[in-house]
Design an enzyme around this catalytic site. Structure first.
Site, PDB file in Angstrom:
ATOM      1  CG  HIS A   9       4.136  22.768  19.772  1.00  0.00           C
ATOM      2  ND1 HIS A   9       4.878  22.013  20.562  1.00  0.00           N
ATOM      3  CD2 HIS A   9       4.182  24.131  19.868  1.00  0.00           C
ATOM      4  CE1 HIS A   9       5.699  22.982  21.112  1.00  0.00           C
ATOM      5  NE2 HIS A   9       5.233  24.131  20.714  1.00  0.00           N
ATOM      6  CG  ASP A  14      16.362  20.916  18.056  1.00  0.00           C
ATOM      7  OD1 ASP A  14      16.849  21.555  17.138  1.00  0.00           O
ATOM      8  OD2 ASP A  14      17.007  20.127  18.809  1.00  0.00           O
ATOM      9  CE1 TYR A  42      12.475  13.199  20.641  1.00  0.00           C
ATOM     10  CE2 TYR A  42      12.379  11.763  22.549  1.00  0.00           C
ATOM     11  CZ  TYR A  42      11.909  12.905  21.759  1.00  0.00           C
ATOM     12  OH  TYR A  42      10.863  13.408  22.437  1.00  0.00           O
TER      13      TYR A  42
END
Length: 82
Positions: A9, A14, A42
């Site tokens: 990945h 998280d 983000y």
């Protein structure tokens, strides 16, 4: 049924994060290196001044203190992380 001997990945695992987790299987793993350099963005929601037992939103609140800041000071501080 597809069997692969490699899986990788290129993002965060998280448990509190939401969004897309790119996963590469088998021979496609060699292409993962190209996706790492993509721009990432983000969105963060934070509650300032609150401490918890786990340092995240899942813990019990152990301390609350008043936080005074201005929008100008916040923007100056955020620039340090860009």
């Amino acid at each position: 049924m597809l069997f692969v001997n490699k899986v990788g990945h290129t993002s965060s695992l998280d448990p509190l994060a939401t969004g897309m987790l790119p996963v590469f299987c088998g021979k496609s793993i060699k292409f993962a290196q190209y996706s790492i350099n993509f721009d990432k963005r983000y969105i963060v929601i934070a509650k300032l001044g609150t401490s918890t037992t786990t340092s995240d939103s899942t813990g019990e609140i152990i301390n609350i203190r008043k936080v005074n800041f201005t929008t100008k000071k916040l923007k100056e501080t955020l620039r340090l992380f860009q």
